[in-house]
Structure formats: structure tokens, C-alpha cells
Design a protein around this motif. Structure first.
Motif, PDB file in Angstrom:
ATOM      1  N   VAL A 176      -9.848   7.804   7.212  1.00  0.00           N
ATOM      2  CA  VAL A 176     -11.222   7.293   7.133  1.00  0.00           C
ATOM      3  C   VAL A 176     -11.540   6.447   8.367  1.00  0.00           C
ATOM      4  CG1 VAL A 176     -12.766   5.748   5.862  1.00  0.00           C
ATOM      5  CG2 VAL A 176     -11.385   7.419   4.623  1.00  0.00           C
ATOM      6  N   ASP A 177     -10.606   5.582   8.773  1.00  0.00           N
ATOM      7  CA  ASP A 177     -10.828   4.758   9.972  1.00  0.00           C
ATOM      8  C   ASP A 177     -11.018   5.639  11.204  1.00  0.00           C
ATOM      9  OD1 ASP A 177     -10.647   2.441   8.492  1.00  0.00           O
ATOM     10  OD2 ASP A 177      -8.556   2.020   9.048  1.00  0.00           O
ATOM     11  N   ARG A 178     -10.220   6.683  11.312  1.00  0.00           N
ATOM     12  CA  ARG A 178     -10.321   7.570  12.476  1.00  0.00           C
ATOM     13  C   ARG A 178     -11.663   8.308  12.492  1.00  0.00           C
ATOM     14  NH1 ARG A 178      -5.995  11.599  15.148  1.00  0.00           N
ATOM     15  NH2 ARG A 178      -7.445  12.357  16.699  1.00  0.00           N
ATOM     16  N   ILE A 179     -12.103   8.794  11.362  1.00  0.00           N
ATOM     17  CA  ILE A 179     -13.398   9.488  11.275  1.00  0.00           C
ATOM     18  C   ILE A 179     -14.528   8.519  11.597  1.00  0.00           C
ATOM     19  CG2 ILE A 179     -15.026  10.617   9.705  1.00  0.00           C
ATOM     20  CD1 ILE A 179     -12.533  11.845   8.306  1.00  0.00           C
ATOM     21  N   ASN A 180     -14.483   7.331  11.018  1.00  0.00           N
ATOM     22  CA  ASN A 180     -15.537   6.344  11.289  1.00  0.00           C
ATOM     23  C   ASN A 180     -15.555   5.941  12.762  1.00  0.00           C
ATOM     24  OD1 ASN A 180     -16.725   6.267   8.770  1.00  0.00           O
ATOM     25  ND2 ASN A 180     -15.348   4.680   8.020  1.00  0.00           N
ATOM     26  N   THR A 181     -14.400   5.830  13.385  1.00  0.00           N
ATOM     27  CA  THR A 181     -14.338   5.517  14.819  1.00  0.00           C
ATOM     28  C   THR A 181     -14.972   6.642  15.627  1.00  0.00           C
ATOM     29  OG1 THR A 181     -12.331   4.197  14.523  1.00  0.00           O
ATOM     30  CG2 THR A 181     -12.783   5.019  16.751  1.00  0.00           C
ATOM     31  N   ALA A 182     -14.668   7.894  15.268  1.00  0.00           N
ATOM     32  CA  ALA A 182     -15.241   9.043  15.978  1.00  0.00           C
ATOM     33  C   ALA A 182     -16.763   9.098  15.811  1.00  0.00           C
ATOM     34  CB  ALA A 182     -14.605  10.335  15.486  1.00  0.00           C
ATOM     35  N   LEU A 183     -17.249   8.729  14.633  1.00  0.00           N
ATOM     36  CA  LEU A 183     -18.692   8.754  14.385  1.00  0.00           C
ATOM     37  C   LEU A 183     -19.433   7.645  15.121  1.00  0.00           C
ATOM     38  CD1 LEU A 183     -18.788   9.528  10.553  1.00  0.00           C
ATOM     39  CD2 LEU A 183     -19.431  11.058  12.411  1.00  0.00           C
TER      40      LEU A 183
ATOM     41  N   SER B 272     -21.948   6.486   7.997  1.00  0.00           N
ATOM     42  CA  SER B 272     -20.816   6.168   7.140  1.00  0.00           C
ATOM     43  C   SER B 272     -20.174   7.455   6.649  1.00  0.00           C
ATOM     44  CB  SER B 272     -21.264   5.316   5.957  1.00  0.00           C
ATOM     45  OG  SER B 272     -22.132   6.061   5.137  1.00  0.00           O
ATOM     46  N   LEU B 273     -18.992   7.333   6.174  1.00  0.00           N
ATOM     47  CA  LEU B 273     -18.274   8.456   5.591  1.00  0.00           C
ATOM     48  C   LEU B 273     -18.394   8.340   4.084  1.00  0.00           C
ATOM     49  CD1 LEU B 273     -16.232  10.826   5.707  1.00  0.00           C
ATOM     50  CD2 LEU B 273     -14.439   9.089   5.626  1.00  0.00           C
ATOM     51  N   SER B 274     -18.802   9.425   3.440  1.00  0.00           N
ATOM     52  CA  SER B 274     -18.886   9.445   1.979  1.00  0.00           C
ATOM     53  C   SER B 274     -17.988  10.559   1.472  1.00  0.00           C
ATOM     54  CB  SER B 274     -20.324   9.703   1.529  1.00  0.00           C
ATOM     55  OG  SER B 274     -21.162   8.678   1.979  1.00  0.00           O
TER      56      SER B 274
ATOM     57  N   MET C 110       0.850  -1.170   0.000  1.00  0.00           N
ATOM     58  CA  MET C 110       0.000   0.000   0.000  1.00  0.00           C
ATOM     59  C   MET C 110       0.897   1.234   0.000  1.00  0.00           C
ATOM     60  SD  MET C 110      -2.896   1.160   2.855  1.00  0.00           S
ATOM     61  CE  MET C 110      -3.728  -0.366   2.793  1.00  0.00           C
ATOM     62  N   SER C 111       0.567   2.199  -0.853  1.00  0.00           N
ATOM     63  CA  SER C 111       1.364   3.422  -0.932  1.00  0.00           C
ATOM     64  C   SER C 111       1.174   4.258   0.332  1.00  0.00           C
ATOM     65  CB  SER C 111       0.953   4.231  -2.166  1.00  0.00           C
ATOM     66  OG  SER C 111      -0.301   4.841  -1.949  1.00  0.00           O
ATOM     67  N   PRO C 112       2.110   5.141   0.630  1.00  0.00           N
ATOM     68  CA  PRO C 112       1.960   5.999   1.824  1.00  0.00           C
ATOM     69  C   PRO C 112       0.685   6.846   1.777  1.00  0.00           C
ATOM     70  CG  PRO C 112       4.214   6.100   1.005  1.00  0.00           C
ATOM     71  CD  PRO C 112       3.426   5.326   0.000  1.00  0.00           C
TER      72      PRO C 112
ATOM     73  N   GLY D  68      -2.263   4.614   2.522  1.00  0.00           N
ATOM     74  CA  GLY D  68      -2.242   4.292   3.951  1.00  0.00           C
ATOM     75  C   GLY D  68      -2.751   5.451   4.795  1.00  0.00           C
ATOM     76  N   LEU D  69      -2.337   6.662   4.445  1.00  0.00           N
ATOM     77  CA  LEU D  69      -2.785   7.850   5.165  1.00  0.00           C
ATOM     78  C   LEU D  69      -4.295   8.042   5.001  1.00  0.00           C
ATOM     79  CD1 LEU D  69      -2.151  10.401   6.803  1.00  0.00           C
ATOM     80  CD2 LEU D  69      -1.663  11.557   4.625  1.00  0.00           C
ATOM     81  N   PHE D  70      -4.785   7.841   3.793  1.00  0.00           N
ATOM     82  CA  PHE D  70      -6.216   7.980   3.534  1.00  0.00           C
ATOM     83  C   PHE D  70      -7.003   6.949   4.337  1.00  0.00           C
ATOM     84  CE2 PHE D  70     -10.088   7.128   1.087  1.00  0.00           C
ATOM     85  CZ  PHE D  70     -10.625   8.406   1.047  1.00  0.00           C
ATOM     86  N   LYS D  71      -6.553   5.701   4.344  1.00  0.00           N
ATOM     87  CA  LYS D  71      -7.224   4.650   5.106  1.00  0.00           C
ATOM     88  C   LYS D  71      -7.222   4.989   6.591  1.00  0.00           C
ATOM     89  CE  LYS D  71      -7.240  -0.333   6.059  1.00  0.00           C
ATOM     90  NZ  LYS D  71      -7.985  -0.091   7.264  1.00  0.00           N
ATOM     91  N   TRP D  72      -6.089   5.463   7.102  1.00  0.00           N
ATOM     92  CA  TRP D  72      -5.997   5.842   8.513  1.00  0.00           C
ATOM     93  C   TRP D  72      -7.002   6.950   8.836  1.00  0.00           C
ATOM     94  CZ3 TRP D  72      -4.708  10.642  10.545  1.00  0.00           C
ATOM     95  CH2 TRP D  72      -4.558  10.683  11.933  1.00  0.00           C
TER      96      TRP D  72
END
Length: 181
Positions: free
Chosen positions: A12-19, A29-31, A1-3, A6-10
């Protein structure tokens, strides 16, 4: 996975966790809003209408600045040029954004319908058909008992499903989740 991936996935995961904090099961969900592409899928809903509306407005700005205003300057300066014909999408923009007292559009009817406690996606669909049936940019299939409707955009017709339009229009973030740290 490119940096970058990886940053984008991190993120999105952080936003979804906060939600999802404090929820046993979440449908939140995040759109991602892509303003550079007109959307027409097998199933189109509120998100696609918003994206396509943004694209209609962008197209309108493009037409205004590239065609209308430039051609006015050419005419005023006596430049020898050929008139460029283009499709004016104002009717489609009005169909989506018109507000009373001038007229009504899809978004104003949606906001109005959201104020009624017993409103449903079906009552919203009926309200659209009742109020917009004479608009050339709005269509629906009277033979189908669905709440689908069709908007004739500059890029082509798109069929939208009213399903969850009201819920998505009413969706708000709680004050604590509006700012992320």
C-alpha cells in the motif's frame, strides 16, 4: 506485526508513493474493493455503490445457478422436490446498469452527466430524481434539500450521497501510472 500485514502495508505504501509522484498535495488514495460484503455506512458514496452493484450481480448469478437452473433440471427430470422461492433482484440491477435506448440507470446517467463541463453533484442528483423517480427501487426524500438518494438493494436500503460522484467517475490514472513495476 505479522509478515502478511507487513507485506500488505509495504504494498500500500509503495502504491501510494507511486500515485503521489510529482504532486505537492494529493487527494489520491488507494481503496480496496471487498466483493464479499454488502456495504452500508453512515456516509455512502460512489465506492459503496460500485461494491453493492458487484454484490447485486453476484447475488443474481447465485440465484440463477442455484435456484433457477437447478429447479429447471429437477422439473425436467421429474424429481420430487419443493419449489424454492427467492427474490429476483433484476429490478435493482437494471436500476444501476440500464443503458439507452432500452432505459436509463444510475451509471448511464452518471456517464452522461460527466460529459457536461458545468455539471455538478447537484445537477447529477437532480437528473437521478427526474429520470428514476418512478422506479420502485429508487427513492429520495423530497423534504431534504440534499442530493442523497436511496437504492433498495436485495440486502436492504442504502442511502448514497452524490458528493464527488462525478469526480470519482472521471478519475483516471495517467498512462505512466497504469503499469507498476
Amino acid at each position: 506485526m505479522s509478515p502478511l500485514a507487513g507485506l500488505f502495508k509495504w504494498l500500500v505504501d509503495r502504491i501510494n508513493t507511486a500515485l503521489s509522484v510529482g504532486k505537492k498535495k494529493t487527494e489520491t488514495s488507494l481503496s480496496i474493493l471487498d466483493i464479499y460484503g454488502f456495504e452500508c455506512f453512515k456516509e455512502n458514496s460512489f465506492e459503496q455503490l460500485c461494491i453493492n452493484y458487484a454484490n447485486e450481480r453476484l447475488q443474481q448469478q447465485f440465484n440463477k445457478h442455484l435456484f433457477k437452473l437447478e429447479q429447471e433440471v429437477y422439473a425436467a427430470e421429474g424429481v420430487d422436490w419443493t419449489q424454492v422461492e427467492f427474490e429476483d433482484n433484476q429490478e435493482c440491477v437494471d436500476l444501476i446498469e440500464a443503458r439507452p435506448p432500452k432505459s436509463v440507470g444510475i451509471l448511464s446517467l452518471l456517464d452522461e452527466e460527466c460529459m457536461f463541463p458545468k455539471a455538478t453533484d447537484s445537477t447529477f442528483g437532480a437528473k437521478l430524481r427526474e429520470n428514476l423517480q418512478s422506479n420502485e427501487r429508487f427513492r429520495y426524500d423530497p423534504k431534504k434539500p440534499t442530493d442523497d438518494f436511496i437504492v433498495q438493494h436485495y440486502a436492504g436500503p442504502v442511502t448514497y450521497s452524490c458528493t464527488k460522484f462525478l469526480d470519482k467517475n472521471k478519475d483516471t490514472l495517467s498512462p505512466g501510472k497504469q503499469s507498476m513495476h
